[in-house]
Motif scaffolding. Structure first.
Motif, mmCIF file in Angstrom:
data_model
loop_
_atom_site.group_PDB
_atom_site.id
_atom_site.type_symbol
_atom_site.label_atom_id
_atom_site.label_comp_id
_atom_site.label_asym_id
_atom_site.label_seq_id
_atom_site.Cartn_x
_atom_site.Cartn_y
_atom_site.Cartn_z
ATOM 1 N N VAL A 136 -5.367 1.448 11.220
ATOM 2 C CA VAL A 136 -6.712 1.976 10.973
ATOM 3 C C VAL A 136 -6.718 2.880 9.746
ATOM 4 N N THR A 137 -5.760 3.807 9.681
ATOM 5 C CA THR A 137 -5.705 4.705 8.519
ATOM 6 C C THR A 137 -5.377 3.926 7.252
ATOM 7 N N GLY A 138 -4.501 2.923 7.374
ATOM 8 C CA GLY A 138 -4.207 2.077 6.221
ATOM 9 C C GLY A 138 -5.428 1.313 5.756
ATOM 10 N N GLY A 139 -6.226 0.844 6.726
ATOM 11 C CA GLY A 139 -7.460 0.146 6.385
ATOM 12 C C GLY A 139 -8.457 1.047 5.685
ATOM 13 N N GLN A 140 -8.526 2.311 6.103
ATOM 14 C CA GLN A 140 -9.390 3.271 5.423
ATOM 15 C C GLN A 140 -8.924 3.497 3.989
ATOM 16 N N CYS A 141 -7.611 3.509 3.790
ATOM 17 C CA CYS A 141 -7.067 3.653 2.426
ATOM 18 C C CYS A 141 -7.475 2.469 1.551
ATOM 19 N N ILE A 142 -7.341 1.262 2.091
ATOM 20 C CA ILE A 142 -7.721 0.069 1.329
ATOM 21 C C ILE A 142 -9.211 0.094 0.997
ATOM 22 N N TYR A 143 -10.021 0.525 1.971
ATOM 23 C CA TYR A 143 -11.468 0.600 1.730
ATOM 24 C C TYR A 143 -11.776 1.570 0.589
ATOM 25 N N ILE A 144 -11.160 2.757 0.600
ATOM 26 C CA ILE A 144 -11.421 3.742 -0.463
ATOM 27 C C ILE A 144 -10.980 3.191 -1.812
ATOM 28 N N PHE A 145 -9.844 2.484 -1.826
ATOM 29 C CA PHE A 145 -9.382 1.867 -3.069
ATOM 30 C C PHE A 145 -10.426 0.863 -3.577
ATOM 31 N N LEU A 146 -10.953 0.030 -2.690
ATOM 32 C CA LEU A 146 -11.982 -0.945 -3.080
ATOM 33 C C LEU A 146 -13.276 -0.246 -3.474
ATOM 34 N N MET A 171 -13.826 -2.179 7.980
ATOM 35 C CA MET A 171 -13.109 -3.221 8.713
ATOM 36 C C MET A 171 -12.509 -4.257 7.765
ATOM 37 N N ILE A 172 -13.133 -4.450 6.614
ATOM 38 C CA ILE A 172 -12.539 -5.335 5.596
ATOM 39 C C ILE A 172 -11.185 -4.781 5.174
ATOM 40 N N GLY A 173 -11.152 -3.456 4.931
ATOM 41 C CA GLY A 173 -9.888 -2.808 4.582
ATOM 42 C C GLY A 173 -8.869 -2.917 5.693
ATOM 43 N N PHE A 174 -9.323 -2.805 6.957
ATOM 44 C CA PHE A 174 -8.418 -2.905 8.105
ATOM 45 C C PHE A 174 -7.698 -4.245 8.123
ATOM 46 N N PHE A 175 -8.451 -5.332 7.985
ATOM 47 C CA PHE A 175 -7.827 -6.654 8.082
ATOM 48 C C PHE A 175 -6.999 -6.986 6.836
ATOM 49 N N LEU A 176 -7.377 -6.463 5.690
ATOM 50 C CA LEU A 176 -6.538 -6.644 4.499
ATOM 51 C C LEU A 176 -5.206 -5.921 4.687
ATOM 52 N N PHE A 177 -5.265 -4.692 5.184
ATOM 53 C CA PHE A 177 -4.035 -3.935 5.412
ATOM 54 C C PHE A 177 -3.173 -4.628 6.464
ATOM 55 N N TRP A 178 -3.804 -5.120 7.522
ATOM 56 C CA TRP A 178 -3.079 -5.854 8.562
ATOM 57 C C TRP A 178 -2.363 -7.060 7.963
ATOM 58 N N PHE A 179 -3.035 -7.777 7.065
ATOM 59 C CA PHE A 179 -2.441 -8.950 6.429
ATOM 60 C C PHE A 179 -1.254 -8.556 5.553
ATOM 61 N N PHE A 369 7.657 -9.719 15.994
ATOM 62 C CA PHE A 369 6.798 -9.040 15.024
ATOM 63 C C PHE A 369 5.388 -9.631 15.063
ATOM 64 N N ALA A 370 5.319 -10.950 15.118
ATOM 65 C CA ALA A 370 4.019 -11.630 15.137
ATOM 66 C C ALA A 370 3.217 -11.241 16.379
ATOM 67 N N VAL A 371 3.905 -11.157 17.525
ATOM 68 C CA VAL A 371 3.225 -10.771 18.761
ATOM 69 C C VAL A 371 2.655 -9.359 18.630
#
Length: 565
Positions: A136-146, A171-179, A369-371
């Protein structure tokens, strides 16, 4: 000449599980061989400075301030809480540094070869939840970057619930970070070492940038460090007790699976300094910056913003010029990179160890890891960070389940087994083995776990929102990780002595004595696949079957080592 695309052959069964006790063993669960034990005391120290280097570790300090404590009160709570938990990390991880096995195998000594699946499941779930928090925090970071590049992303319509920490754009940032995290898991573990060093650099530069931007926005330090508490007397005293113990409890995952890291130690004493010094000091420095940034938000906007990423995005939104956009992009990118490898090191790797042990016949580390990455999304972690109160309730609650396990493990290793783990028997479901207990489950450990968790279950319900409990019950839960561990450990000891179990009967009257490094090396060498194929793998035998006992072996205790000639 034609061109053909050949897909790699898929095998449902893990290759490393062939020819073994497939439900209990694969290559990832065996003792770490000597050539792969590369962590010395400096590695452990640097590891913690790098591991805690994530913006998610600022959140706890920020939430403390929302309850009226001063910056220095919060810092002392954090430091002594982390120092306390580091002691548990050292003692509970000792089996890893001596026998080089991870948490899933370590649990088999006390809970049984199949009973260990329950504490492993608990630990895996905890790791997946914390991976969700970091994602979640990583996704927030990606969102701020975008956001710093594309202003239109902030204008996307929001369809998320009001209780969510993330809106639709975030949430866009969340799934990008997850990927990106999932992609990083394709790298082999030895290649992660340079990434740890790069992460530490990225995090340090981002921290300096965030601190400078926050102080510039608030007009300088002012009274940020000298501002007193807003609470006094007994209320303040109880808050200090609560948050000191909460800081320790929030790291109960590290205390429970310490053997997962310490199994990589070059020498047995290497983890001690890194854990006791590196862990609390690295968290102290991280918390200091987090407290200053959070406190400065009150000077800047007249309200305390406990989440630094919310603070950073507000600065960007209200000052959308070239300099601020550049600073926000730089800071958020560094935070995102550090959060990504915190997810990998602190959450996904331990979860992989645990999940793979649940079904080693079919789950390699990569599949595990995938699980864990799938579970990260399924649990909807964006609701855990919706408010400061929700976040505190979460980190305070799960401790009773993990310390119920830790209490059992410590009593088993130090008091009942006297430091002895018979490695070969930990990997077999042979009914004559000391860790078979009752159909592979040690009911004594299970009852002890339930008693430990039950002692503080009322406080757990209160944390989960159930009302009607007294102040005494609420405050007693502050000490939950201590009382839970003592209750489970004492119950286990009493049951194991009143209804004697095998490792207690074998070691009763003996002195504490762990295997020597030479003995462990013999077994670790025999665990190598090539050595197995040569027919040199140690075979467990009962003590009565051992005729030629080397003088190095103590008090007549038989181990798998005795049969290797």
């Amino acid at each position: 000449m034609g061109f053909s695309l050949r897909m790699p052959k898929f095998r449902l069964e893990v290759e490393g599980a062939q020819g073994r006790e497939k439900n209990l063993e694969n290559d990832d669960l065996l003792p770490v061989p000597a050539e792969r034990r590369t962590w010395n005391h400096w590695t452990f120290t640097i590891f913690w400075f790098s591991a805690v280097g994530t913006v998610a570790n600022w959140l706890g300090g920020g939430t403390f301030l929302t309850y009226g404590l001063s910056v220095w009160d919060g810092l002392l709570c954090n430091f002594f809480g982390y120092l306390l938990i580091s002691l548990f990390m050292v003692v509970n991880g000792r089996a890893g540094s001596v026998y080089h096995v991870g948490f899933p195998v370590y649990c088999r000594s006390s809970f049984g070869v199949y009973g260990a699946l329950w504490p492993v499941f608990n630990r895996a779930l905890s790791a997946c939840v914390w991976n969700g928090v970091n994602t979640v925090t990583g996704g927030q970071c990606i969102y701020i970057f975008l956001h710093s590049i594309f202003p239109s992303i902030a204008r996307l319509p929001n369809h998320m619930d009001s209780k969510s920490a993330l809106d639709s754009a975030q949430m866009i940032g969340f799934f990008l970070f997850w990927f990106f995290t999932a992609c990083a898991l394709f790298l082999s573990v030895p290649k992660w070492r340079i990434l740890i060093n790069l992460k530490l650099i990225a995090y340090f530069l981002s921290c300096i940038g965030m601190l400078a931007l926050a102080l510039k926005t608030s007009g300088g330090v002012k009274d940020t460090l000298t501002r007193g508490s807003k609470v006094h007397g007994s209320e303040k005293a109880w808050l200090i007790v609560r948050f000191t113990l909460l800081s320790a409890a929030g790291c109960s995952t590290f205390a429970s699976n310490a053997s997962d890291w310490q199994r990589n130690a070059t020498h047995r004493k290497d983890p001690i300094f890194g854990q006791i010094f590196g862990f609390p000091m690295s968290n102290f420095i991280t918390s200091l910056i987090g407290f200053i940034v959070a406190a400065s938000s009150e000077s800047a906007y007249g309200e305390l913003i406990w989440n630094p990423l919310t603070y950073l995005d507000r600065i960007l939104t209200e000052n959308y010029d070239a300099k601020t956009r550049c600073a926000a992009a730089f800071i958020s990118f560094g935070f995102a990179y550090s959060a990504l490898f915190s997810c990998v090191f602190e959450n996904v790797l331990p979860a992989g160890n645990d999940i793979s042990s649940l079904a080693p016949k079919y789950l390699s580390m990569k599949r595990a890891f995938a699980v864990s990455m799938i579970v990260t999304v399924v649990i909807c972690p964006w609701y855990l960070l919706g408010t400061a109160g929700t976040f505190i309730s979460f980190i305070a609650s799960y401790q009773i389940f993990l310390f119920g396990i830790i209490g059992v493990l410590l009593v088993d290793y130090y008091i009942l087994a006297k430091g002895r783990l018979d490695l070969a028997w930990l990997y077999t479901a042979d009914r004559s083995g000391p860790y078979w207990y009752t159909y592979g489950v040690n009911w004594r450990a299970m009852i002890a776990y339930v008693v430990g968790a039950g002692v503080n279950f009322a406080g757990f319900l209160n944390n989960m929102g159930v009302k009607g409990f007294s102040t005494g019950v609420i405050r007693s839960f502050y000490f939950a990780f201590i009382t839970t561990g003592v209750a489970s450990g004492l119950t286990y000891y009493l049951l194991a002595t009143i209804f004697p179990q095998e490792n207690y009967k074998i070691n009763k009257g003996n002195k504490f004595r762990e295997w020597s490094e030479e003995e462990v090396e013999v077994y670790a060498a025999g665990s190598d696949p090539e050595t197995r194929q040569a027919g040199m793998i140690p075979t467990p035998k009962r003590q009565s079957e051992v005729e030629d006992v080397d003088e190095k072996k103590v008090e007549g205790i038989s181990t798998a080592i005795l049969e290797v000639r």
